[in-house]
Write an enzyme that holds these catalytic residues in place. Sequence first.
Site, short mmCIF file in Angstrom:
data_model
loop_
_atom_site.label_atom_id
_atom_site.label_comp_id
_atom_site.label_asym_id
_atom_site.label_seq_id
_atom_site.Cartn_x
_atom_site.Cartn_y
_atom_site.Cartn_z
N ARG A 73 -17.13 4.95 -3.63
CA ARG A 73 -15.73 5.34 -3.81
C ARG A 73 -15.16 5.72 -2.45
O ARG A 73 -15.76 6.51 -1.73
CB ARG A 73 -15.56 6.49 -4.80
CG ARG A 73 -14.07 6.84 -4.99
CD ARG A 73 -13.77 7.56 -6.27
NE ARG A 73 -12.33 7.68 -6.43
CZ ARG A 73 -11.72 7.86 -7.59
NH1 ARG A 73 -12.41 7.96 -8.69
NH2 ARG A 73 -10.40 7.95 -7.65
N GLU A 132 -5.26 3.59 -16.90
CA GLU A 132 -4.46 4.80 -16.70
C GLU A 132 -3.39 4.61 -15.63
O GLU A 132 -2.45 5.40 -15.52
CB GLU A 132 -5.36 5.99 -16.31
CG GLU A 132 -6.19 6.53 -17.47
CD GLU A 132 -7.26 5.55 -17.93
OE1 GLU A 132 -7.86 4.87 -17.07
OE2 GLU A 132 -7.49 5.45 -19.15
N ASN A 133 -3.54 3.58 -14.80
CA ASN A 133 -2.57 3.36 -13.72
C ASN A 133 -1.19 2.93 -14.23
O ASN A 133 -0.22 2.93 -13.48
CB ASN A 133 -3.10 2.34 -12.69
CG ASN A 133 -4.21 2.88 -11.80
OD1 ASN A 133 -5.11 2.16 -11.41
ND2 ASN A 133 -4.16 4.17 -11.47
N TRP A 134 -1.08 2.61 -15.56
CA TRP A 134 0.24 2.31 -16.14
C TRP A 134 1.13 3.55 -16.13
O TRP A 134 2.33 3.44 -16.37
CB TRP A 134 0.10 1.77 -17.57
CG TRP A 134 -0.59 0.45 -17.65
CD1 TRP A 134 -1.87 0.24 -18.12
CD2 TRP A 134 -0.10 -0.84 -17.28
NE1 TRP A 134 -2.18 -1.11 -18.04
CE2 TRP A 134 -1.10 -1.79 -17.53
CE3 TRP A 134 1.12 -1.29 -16.74
CZ2 TRP A 134 -0.95 -3.15 -17.27
CZ3 TRP A 134 1.28 -2.64 -16.48
CH2 TRP A 134 0.25 -3.56 -16.74
N ASP A 164 -9.97 3.32 -3.34
CA ASP A 164 -8.96 4.39 -3.47
C ASP A 164 -8.39 4.77 -2.10
O ASP A 164 -9.05 4.59 -1.08
CB ASP A 164 -9.62 5.61 -4.14
CG ASP A 164 -8.59 6.53 -4.77
OD1 ASP A 164 -7.40 6.17 -4.83
OD2 ASP A 164 -8.98 7.64 -5.18
N ARG A 202 4.26 3.53 -0.24
CA ARG A 202 2.93 3.37 -0.86
C ARG A 202 2.55 1.90 -1.00
O ARG A 202 1.39 1.52 -0.83
CB ARG A 202 2.91 4.02 -2.26
CG ARG A 202 2.97 5.52 -2.25
CD ARG A 202 2.97 6.06 -3.68
NE ARG A 202 1.79 5.63 -4.41
CZ ARG A 202 0.62 6.26 -4.39
NH1 ARG A 202 0.49 7.37 -3.69
NH2 ARG A 202 -0.41 5.79 -5.07
C1 IPE Z 1 -8.98 4.81 -9.65
O1 IPE Z 1 -8.13 5.34 -8.70
C2 IPE Z 1 -8.52 3.46 -10.08
C3 IPE Z 1 -8.56 2.44 -9.03
C4 IPE Z 1 -9.08 2.56 -7.85
C5 IPE Z 1 -8.00 1.18 -9.42
P1 IPE Z 1 -6.96 6.37 -9.11
O2 IPE Z 1 -6.29 6.75 -7.83
O3 IPE Z 1 -6.11 5.81 -10.17
O4 IPE Z 1 -7.81 7.58 -9.69
P2 IPE Z 1 -7.41 9.10 -9.95
O5 IPE Z 1 -6.09 9.11 -10.70
O6 IPE Z 1 -7.26 9.75 -8.61
O7 IPE Z 1 -8.55 9.66 -10.73
C1 IPE Z 2 -5.88 2.87 -5.02
O1 IPE Z 2 -5.06 3.60 -4.16
C2 IPE Z 2 -5.18 1.69 -5.62
C3 IPE Z 2 -4.85 1.81 -7.04
C4 IPE Z 2 -5.25 2.75 -7.83
C5 IPE Z 2 -3.96 0.81 -7.61
P1 IPE Z 2 -4.11 4.75 -4.70
O2 IPE Z 2 -2.78 4.18 -4.97
O3 IPE Z 2 -4.73 5.47 -5.83
O4 IPE Z 2 -4.05 5.69 -3.42
P2 IPE Z 2 -3.96 7.28 -3.40
O5 IPE Z 2 -5.09 7.81 -4.21
O6 IPE Z 2 -2.63 7.64 -3.98
O7 IPE Z 2 -4.08 7.63 -1.95
MG MG Z 3 -5.89 7.13 -5.95
#
Ligand code: IPE
Ligand code: IPE
Ligand code: MG
Length: 254
Positions: free
Chosen positions: A199, A78-80, A31, A44
Amino acid sequence: METFDEKLGKTAERLGITIEQIPRHIAIIMDGNGRWAQNRKLPRLEGHRRGGKIVEKTALDGVSLGIESLTLYAFSTENWKRPKAEIKGLMHLYSQYLVGIRPMMMKNNVRLVHIGTIEKLPDKLLRDLSESIEMTAGNSGMVLALALNYGSRIEIVDAAKKIAQQYKDGKLSLEDIDEQCMSDNLYTAGLHDPDLLIRTANEKRISNFLLWQISYSEFYVTETYWPDFGKEDLEKAIVAYANRARRFGSIKTK
Ligand code: IPE
Ligand code: IPE
Ligand code: MG
């Protein structure tokens, strides 16, 4: 090529711990790519690009330390919900690194497995993913499990459906449905449960990752953003793990 035991012996000596204190399976919630980029006034996606490079480096670190399995959370179900342009950029990057890491995996005897669902993933990515899986299927060193389009709740729902189908087909009786049966029907079938869950980016939540499998994993959070994560961070987490007393509900310390 060095065996796991030879590598573990060297790692233990260097870190001042015993071989038994080294986690066999490490899972990482990668993350902080976005914040890493924001801090540098970069888009990003630049954070994701840099993060992709760290995936390969961390896999190599795992190999050299003697870790048996490394599971990396790359994209959640959920990333969708993210903006379309970010998702498109991410899918393109995953394709690139699934192809890019092939020489590293072949040279280091790494076997790639996928955990998650293939639903909604672009065709090109699916082809790159399955070709990398096939190419490395005979490798017997570290297992690299890529959690891509992974969600733990849907994984458990899918397992329940598979078990129900087997029951309906008369292949399973009610007595057969136990914890092992559940584990065998998850995407992670055949993988040990993680010993250590890391994490990055200082978030203290699980975000729908391996809910069943981390029942007794040790949790380690670091402030480091994923694109800055290095071998020292991994070793720090291992030393922290080595100093934990895993009790599994009993009163003995290990
Ligand atoms: C969790 O990170 C998923 C991955 C690292 C792929 P997110 O950034 O999506 O999690 P939330 O939304 O902060 O819980
Ligand atoms: C983790 O980094 C990668 C994915 C979830 C794809 P983030 O994109 O969640 O980074 P932050 O949490 O916005 O900093
Ligand atoms: Mg994140």
